[in-house]
Enzyme design. Sequence first.
Site, PDB file in Angstrom:
ATOM      1  N   GLU A 260      98.122 195.726  54.661  1.00  0.00           N
ATOM      2  CA  GLU A 260      96.943 196.610  54.674  1.00  0.00           C
ATOM      3  C   GLU A 260      95.676 195.760  54.663  1.00  0.00           C
ATOM      4  O   GLU A 260      95.336 195.162  53.652  1.00  0.00           O
ATOM      5  CB  GLU A 260      96.997 197.550  53.467  1.00  0.00           C
ATOM      6  CG  GLU A 260      98.146 198.544  53.543  1.00  0.00           C
ATOM      7  CD  GLU A 260      98.342 199.305  52.232  1.00  0.00           C
ATOM      8  OE1 GLU A 260      97.473 200.106  51.866  1.00  0.00           O
ATOM      9  OE2 GLU A 260      99.367 199.065  51.570  1.00  0.00           O
TER      10      GLU A 260
ATOM     11  N   LYS B 203      92.560 196.058  51.962  1.00  0.00           N
ATOM     12  CA  LYS B 203      92.700 195.968  50.514  1.00  0.00           C
ATOM     13  C   LYS B 203      91.863 194.807  50.004  1.00  0.00           C
ATOM     14  O   LYS B 203      91.912 193.708  50.551  1.00  0.00           O
ATOM     15  CB  LYS B 203      94.171 195.748  50.133  1.00  0.00           C
ATOM     16  CG  LYS B 203      95.024 196.979  50.391  1.00  0.00           C
ATOM     17  CD  LYS B 203      96.241 197.005  49.500  1.00  0.00           C
ATOM     18  CE  LYS B 203      95.851 197.416  48.092  1.00  0.00           C
ATOM     19  NZ  LYS B 203      97.031 197.715  47.256  1.00  0.00           N
TER      20      LYS B 203
ATOM     21  N   GLU C 215      97.176 190.474  48.422  1.00  0.00           N
ATOM     22  CA  GLU C 215      97.010 191.927  48.430  1.00  0.00           C
ATOM     23  C   GLU C 215      97.164 192.524  49.824  1.00  0.00           C
ATOM     24  O   GLU C 215      97.607 193.648  49.986  1.00  0.00           O
ATOM     25  CB  GLU C 215      95.635 192.323  47.866  1.00  0.00           C
ATOM     26  CG  GLU C 215      95.549 192.249  46.356  1.00  0.00           C
ATOM     27  CD  GLU C 215      96.429 193.286  45.667  1.00  0.00           C
ATOM     28  OE1 GLU C 215      96.468 194.427  46.135  1.00  0.00           O
ATOM     29  OE2 GLU C 215      97.097 192.932  44.680  1.00  0.00           O
TER      30      GLU C 215
END
Length: 460
Positions: free
Chosen positions: A321, A324, A330
């Site tokens: 993602e 993030k 992350e």
Amino acid sequence: MRSQYILFTSFFLFSSLSQNAWSNTNGSIGINYGRIANDLPVPSQVVKLLLSQGVTKVKLYDADSTVLTALSGTGISVTVAMPNGQLESAATSQSFTDTWVQSNIMAYYPKTNIDSIAVGNEVFVDPQNTTSYLVPAMHNVYASLVKYDVASTIKVSSPIALSALGNSYPPSSGSFKPDLVELVIKPMLSFLNQTGSYIMANAYPFFAYMADTKTISLDYALFRDEKGVTDPNNGLVYKSLLEAQMDAVYAAMGLLGFNDIKLVVTETGWPSKGDENEVGASPENAQGYNGNLVKRALTGGGTPLRPNDPLNVYLFALFNENQKPGPTSERNYGLFYPNEEKVYDIPLTIEALKNWNGMVNGSKNEVVANTWCVANEEAGNEKLQQALDYACGEGGADCRPIQEGATCYDPNTLTAHASYAFNSYYHKNSRLSGACNFGGAAYVVTQPPRFGNCDFSTGY
Ligand SMILES: *[C@@H]1O[C@H](CO)[C@@H](O)[C@H](O)[C@H]1NC(C)=O
Ligand SMILES: *[C@@H]1O[C@H](CO)[C@@H](O)[C@H](O)[C@H]1NC(C)=O
Ligand SMILES: *[C@@H]1O[C@H](CO)[C@@H](O)[C@H](O)[C@H]1NC(C)=O
Ligand SMILES: *[C@@H]1O[C@H](CO)[C@@H](O)[C@H](O)[C@H]1NC(C)=O
């Protein structure tokens, strides 16, 4: 009469099976479908991906209408979430939760197979501190489910971060942080116990390993420690850190008198990439962790403390993602890139497991003898150049040999230079399938590439 008898029997079997789903010896694997990104496929496409991988359980971070509609009729079990920002309203207004359940659950259920609602996420570490609203919100959501007559099939819980534990080692000494116990833990556990629900916990052995690589071995974190670690209080042997973390939660609940509540690990995972200080973040380790965990969960057995409660876990996450915040890790927990290529290959079903031999070495299954990665000229110069820049920059490929004057500078063509860089990147990443793609700008070959006098066996 006979047909009635058969009907009765099969109904009885069906209902007792579903009620006893917990006591089956094999666990289950679900996936968190996070969407903090601007480059993900549309939900209908994502659902096709889930089905193609045999995924049967998915967890969401909201109750997005497009997503819930796309999941309709697929049979995939869905955990829907109420975001932390709605807890205050949910805690203080029954009509708010009635409306919320109507428009986010009843509008899709049962065609969309919603099986649980995560009320908030890691509420105790939310900077907005919505902790005091949590249990009242759970009660109101539950009351709304009762009103619409679905409370027996849709469970209400709330994922806690493992930091809710004040003590987690050894597992038998697990306990909740004292300041949370009266405030929220006891009321929440009473609610879960009363409603036949389970506790949800997010557990990341990666964090524990990264924080203490001296004490915690990588093998133990990655489910490949044959010897295990013994809990000195009761002699139980732990073969994996995740199981030790789970038992710490069970022990902490037991300490407060709750010995019957089950645990679902609502998030766990391992990043395929991280910052320099994020020791252990790599595609091999991520593949090892997730692959071995899938094997551990699907082939059954509980934890040392709860041998009859199999591992029911949700992997974090479906996709990398890109929006993030935080450290590089992350944005790199995904099993898939946004273009649906695998970041690394792991089995997600019992069938896929049969051909997987990664229990000892996560990356073993993907490493095929004698493969190289070369540029795909058909991708066009612009795409090749972008991929080359990435490989030599952020990708960390060894591009020294293609600098002017170095051994692989000639022939000075984009294809030759990109091939060198892609191949270096591919080998650096243990020849994982996702590491030779670059959005279609590269492909795997089984013969060593030939560009001038450049030796493709060096440089990585
Ligand atoms: C959060 O709120 C609770 C009660 O409303 C309070 O007891 C606790 O100290 C707060 N925690 C933080 C970190 O502010
Ligand atoms: C949990 O629920 C059961 C059944 O309702 C009840 O008998 C038991 O006392 C409860 N346990 C606790 C610790 O409240
Ligand atoms: C349960 O696990 C066993 C191995 O322990 C495996 O042989 C079996 O196929 C699994 N059953 C299901 C339904 O996944
Ligand atoms: C697993 O991989 C490590 C590192 O590549 C290697 O040292 C070890 O011998 C391998 N173990 C097995 C059983 O293949």
